[in-house]
Scaffold this motif. Structure first.
Motif, PDB file in Angstrom:
ATOM      1  N   HIS A  53      13.532  85.229  64.389  1.00 54.92           N
ATOM      2  CA  HIS A  53      14.968  84.949  64.447  1.00 54.92           C
ATOM      3  C   HIS A  53      15.142  83.725  65.334  1.00 54.92           C
ATOM      4  N   PRO A  54      16.189  82.925  65.106  1.00 57.22           N
ATOM      5  CA  PRO A  54      16.348  81.668  65.851  1.00 57.22           C
ATOM      6  C   PRO A  54      16.873  81.903  67.267  1.00 57.22           C
ATOM      7  N   SER A  76      17.231  81.130  71.421  1.00 57.16           N
ATOM      8  CA  SER A  76      17.569  79.890  72.129  1.00 57.16           C
ATOM      9  C   SER A  76      16.320  79.070  72.411  1.00 57.16           C
ATOM     10  N   CYS A  77      15.207  79.731  72.733  1.00 56.77           N
ATOM     11  CA  CYS A  77      13.973  78.991  73.002  1.00 56.77           C
ATOM     12  C   CYS A  77      13.505  78.255  71.750  1.00 56.77           C
ATOM     13  N   GLN A  78      13.617  78.888  70.588  1.00 59.07           N
ATOM     14  CA  GLN A  78      13.230  78.215  69.357  1.00 59.07           C
ATOM     15  C   GLN A  78      14.159  77.041  69.051  1.00 59.07           C
ATOM     16  N   HIS A  79      15.444  77.199  69.290  1.00 59.25           N
ATOM     17  CA  HIS A  79      16.376  76.081  69.106  1.00 59.25           C
ATOM     18  C   HIS A  79      15.974  74.894  69.977  1.00 59.25           C
ATOM     19  N   LEU A  80      15.662  75.162  71.243  1.00 61.36           N
ATOM     20  CA  LEU A  80      15.309  74.080  72.160  1.00 61.36           C
ATOM     21  C   LEU A  80      13.989  73.425  71.763  1.00 61.36           C
ATOM     22  N   ILE A  81      12.986  74.238  71.464  1.00 66.50           N
ATOM     23  CA  ILE A  81      11.663  73.701  71.178  1.00 66.50           C
ATOM     24  C   ILE A  81      11.663  72.861  69.902  1.00 66.50           C
ATOM     25  N   ARG A  82      12.419  73.247  68.893  1.00 72.02           N
ATOM     26  CA  ARG A  82      12.407  72.471  67.651  1.00 72.02           C
ATOM     27  C   ARG A  82      12.902  71.044  67.871  1.00 72.02           C
ATOM     28  N   HIS A  83      13.689  70.817  68.923  1.00 64.36           N
ATOM     29  CA  HIS A  83      14.156  69.462  69.229  1.00 64.36           C
ATOM     30  C   HIS A  83      13.110  68.647  69.982  1.00 64.36           C
ATOM     31  N   LEU A  84      12.033  69.278  70.410  1.00 63.37           N
ATOM     32  CA  LEU A  84      10.983  68.571  71.142  1.00 63.37           C
ATOM     33  C   LEU A  84       9.765  68.279  70.276  1.00 63.37           C
ATOM     34  N   LEU A  85       9.703  68.875  69.097  1.00 63.45           N
ATOM     35  CA  LEU A  85       8.503  68.762  68.273  1.00 63.45           C
ATOM     36  C   LEU A  85       8.283  67.368  67.697  1.00 63.45           C
ATOM     37  N   SER A  86       9.327  66.554  67.684  1.00 66.25           N
ATOM     38  CA  SER A  86       9.161  65.210  67.130  1.00 66.25           C
ATOM     39  C   SER A  86       8.344  64.309  68.046  1.00 66.25           C
ATOM     40  N   HIS A  87       8.180  64.677  69.321  1.00 61.98           N
ATOM     41  CA  HIS A  87       7.506  63.773  70.249  1.00 61.98           C
ATOM     42  C   HIS A  87       6.524  64.464  71.189  1.00 61.98           C
ATOM     43  N   ARG A  88       6.277  65.767  70.987  1.00 60.79           N
ATOM     44  CA  ARG A  88       5.251  66.400  71.796  1.00 60.79           C
ATOM     45  C   ARG A  88       4.697  67.611  71.058  1.00 60.79           C
ATOM     46  N   SER A  89       3.463  67.969  71.365  1.00 63.69           N
ATOM     47  CA  SER A  89       2.835  69.105  70.695  1.00 63.69           C
ATOM     48  C   SER A  89       3.161  70.395  71.445  1.00 63.69           C
ATOM     49  N   VAL A  90       3.275  71.452  70.673  1.00 60.68           N
ATOM     50  CA  VAL A  90       3.647  72.755  71.219  1.00 60.68           C
ATOM     51  C   VAL A  90       2.724  73.821  70.640  1.00 60.68           C
ATOM     52  N   THR A  91       2.176  74.629  71.497  1.00 58.76           N
ATOM     53  CA  THR A  91       1.466  75.837  71.070  1.00 58.76           C
ATOM     54  C   THR A  91       2.338  77.023  71.430  1.00 58.76           C
ATOM     55  N   TRP A  92       2.770  77.733  70.423  1.00 59.09           N
ATOM     56  CA  TRP A  92       3.699  78.859  70.590  1.00 59.09           C
ATOM     57  C   TRP A  92       2.902  80.157  70.527  1.00 59.09           C
ATOM     58  N   VAL A  93       3.050  80.986  71.541  1.00 61.47           N
ATOM     59  CA  VAL A  93       2.282  82.229  71.629  1.00 61.47           C
ATOM     60  C   VAL A  93       3.200  83.404  71.303  1.00 61.47           C
ATOM     61  N   HIS A 136      36.317 103.069  58.047  1.00 65.58           N
ATOM     62  CA  HIS A 136      36.452 101.608  57.990  1.00 65.58           C
ATOM     63  C   HIS A 136      35.231 100.863  58.545  1.00 65.58           C
ATOM     64  N   VAL A 137      34.125 101.565  58.814  1.00 67.30           N
ATOM     65  CA  VAL A 137      32.936 100.911  59.374  1.00 67.30           C
ATOM     66  C   VAL A 137      31.821 100.912  58.335  1.00 67.30           C
ATOM     67  N   ALA A 138      31.187  99.761  58.177  1.00 65.67           N
ATOM     68  CA  ALA A 138      30.060  99.626  57.258  1.00 65.67           C
ATOM     69  C   ALA A 138      28.973  98.799  57.925  1.00 65.67           C
ATOM     70  N   SER A 139      27.759  98.867  57.381  1.00 67.75           N
ATOM     71  CA  SER A 139      26.669  98.068  57.921  1.00 67.75           C
ATOM     72  C   SER A 139      25.901  97.406  56.792  1.00 67.75           C
ATOM     73  N   HIS A 140      25.217  96.324  57.156  1.00 68.78           N
ATOM     74  CA  HIS A 140      24.351  95.618  56.215  1.00 68.78           C
ATOM     75  C   HIS A 140      23.108  95.193  56.979  1.00 68.78           C
ATOM     76  N   PRO A 141      21.924  95.275  56.374  1.00 67.81           N
ATOM     77  CA  PRO A 141      20.709  94.855  57.091  1.00 67.81           C
ATOM     78  C   PRO A 141      20.771  93.381  57.468  1.00 67.81           C
ATOM     79  N   ALA A 142      19.842  92.977  58.314  1.00 64.82           N
ATOM     80  CA  ALA A 142      19.757  91.585  58.731  1.00 64.82           C
ATOM     81  C   ALA A 142      19.638  90.671  57.515  1.00 64.82           C
ATOM     82  N   VAL A 143      20.255  89.499  57.603  1.00 62.26           N
ATOM     83  CA  VAL A 143      20.203  88.513  56.528  1.00 62.26           C
ATOM     84  C   VAL A 143      19.521  87.253  57.045  1.00 62.26           C
ATOM     85  N   ALA A 144      19.102  86.395  56.147  1.00 59.06           N
ATOM     86  CA  ALA A 144      18.536  85.108  56.540  1.00 59.06           C
ATOM     87  C   ALA A 144      19.574  84.328  57.340  1.00 59.06           C
ATOM     88  N   TYR A 145      19.087  83.587  58.326  1.00 62.07           N
ATOM     89  CA  TYR A 145      19.994  82.857  59.219  1.00 62.07           C
ATOM     90  C   TYR A 145      20.925  81.934  58.447  1.00 62.07           C
TER      91      TYR A 145
END
Length: 402
Positions: free
Chosen positions: A21-22, A24-41, A286-295
């Motif tokens: 799931h996206p 905050s760390c993934q949001h931040l890191i994707r903006h750094l991938l254009s100019h530095r390498s990242v190993t994600w654990v 009046h309450v319903a649910s739906h499974p997780a959807v693609a972002y």
């Protein structure tokens, strides 16, 4: 001729599974991938093992990660337009963007045995990777579970990106998280926290923290959406009052119950995975649910909603958090009604912040009838300075230089 940008040390990031799931760390890191390498654990062990289907699915997923080769990684969702700087799909390998690794790990840190075993397993997996890097990496961790690695991994700096008080999260191994965070914080070089509450929290553990609130991808949330009811909401009676995210014990049952007594028609829809919510929640009318959807489906769901809501309880876990969906909700242009919490009150001019269940219900019914007030629409213009690219630049400066 301008000088080329100085090379940046590689990053070693411990966080939630890449692509799950996206965050905050993934949001931040994707903006750094254009100019530095990242190993994600990819990590494990935030929840104590239980004999249920949720645990079985997570175990199966982890086994699959361990059996696969580390490349290619699961890509972050590629969006049309927006801030996404990646030409993608993402590539693996040092200097080529992102490498995702999933060390084999014991599924708990609760015991001394589990901690010692995980320390050995993780170091055995990561030391060869780190030693193969052109220079020592900067470590960024969102989880306290790496406390036993500080001083043992040959790295340049340790940065704790504090995104939640996991010791308070429902379903998490709170005591283990609390104990390991107390050990981690004094040993890191930098702490970045997403809320004022968390800045105070890490200060009490002996380390000053810098505040970096979450960003938002405005182009993504403001994209044009075809009119009509999306398939996820087919058959539900409008108007639709929508929440998306993990549905767990952080949901205030009384807020939702009071709302359902005020609705003469319509549906309150919870979209996302269920993590042991109060069973009474989905027995309400009046309450319903739906499974997780693609972002990338969320803007369409927002477009079909009359009101977007966050009926959280007021407890230590919610007072500490900075919900990603807060600014995402606001960027959609839809009316938003939220529980009054430290993270939501600063945006009270851009939405409706309710302190009681009655106020929550009244405001939702009012917004269904009237739509978004002009004053709230104007107040949301300050979202223009809250983009993820701006946040990522500040984040990078802090993790590299403090």
């Amino acid at each position: 001729m301008p000088e080329p940008p100085a090379s940046k040390p590689p990053l070693l990031v411990f966080a939630d599974d890449w692509g799950r799931h996206p965050s905050s760390c993934q949001h931040l890191i994707r903006h750094l991938l254009s100019h530095r390498s990242v190993t994600w654990v990819n990590t494990i062990g935030t929840r104590p093992p239980r004999l249920d289907w949720g645990t079985a699915r997570r175990v199966t997923g982890k086994l699959g990660q361990w059996l696969r080769k580390p490349n290619p990684p699961t890509p972050f969702p590629k969006w049309e337009g927006g801030e996404n700087p990646l030409p993608c799909p993402l590539r693996g390998g040092m200097g080529e963007g992102l490498t995702v690794v999933s060390p084999k790990m014991w599924p708990s840190f609760r015991s001394r045995f589990g901690r010692n075993l995980n320390r050995r397993l993780i170091l055995r997996s990561l030391i060869p990777i780190v030693e193969a890097m052109p220079e020592k990496p900067v470590v960024v961790t969102t989880l306290p579970l790496v406390a036993d690695l500080v001083g043992r991994l040959p790295v340049a700096r340790w940065v704790y990106y504090c995104v939640d008080d996991f010791s308070q999260w429902p379903g998490y191994d709170g005591e283990t998280m609390r104990r390991m965070e107390r050990e981690l914080v004094p040993g890191v070089d930098e702490v970045i926290a997403v809320s004022d509450t968390l800045v105070s929290h890490v200060a009490n553990l002996g380390k000053p923290g810098r505040l970096l609130t979450h960003g938002v991808d405005l182009d993504f949330w403001r994209q044009s959406i075809a009119s009509g009811i999306p398939g996820e909401f087919a058959g539900l009676q409008p108007p639709l009052v929508v929440f998306w995210g993990v549905v767990d014990r952080r949901t205030d049952l009384e807020f939702v119950r009071t709302l359902t007594t005020r609705l003469t028609r319509g549906t309150v829809v919870f979209v996302g995975p269920r993590e042991d919510p109060d069973p009474a929640l989905f027995a309400l009318p009046h309450v319903a649910s739906h499974p997780a959807v693609a972002y990338d489906r969320l803007p369409a769901l927002a477009a079909a909603a009359s009101v977007l809501v966050m009926p959280y309880v007021d407890r230590p876990v919610t007072r500490a958090m900075q919900p990603l969906k807060l600014k995402e909700y606001l960027a959609t242009g839809k009316p938003v009604v939220l529980r009054g919490l430290p993270a939501t009150r600063p945006w009270a001019d851009a939405c409706d912040v309710a302190e009681t269940a009655d106020e929550f219900a009244v405001k939702i019914v009012e917004r269904i009838a009237t739509g978004l007030p002009d004053g709230q629409r104007m107040a949301r213009e300050r979202l223009n300075s809250e983009g993820w690219a701006v946040k990522a630049k500040k984040f990078e400066d802090w993790i590299d230089h403090g």
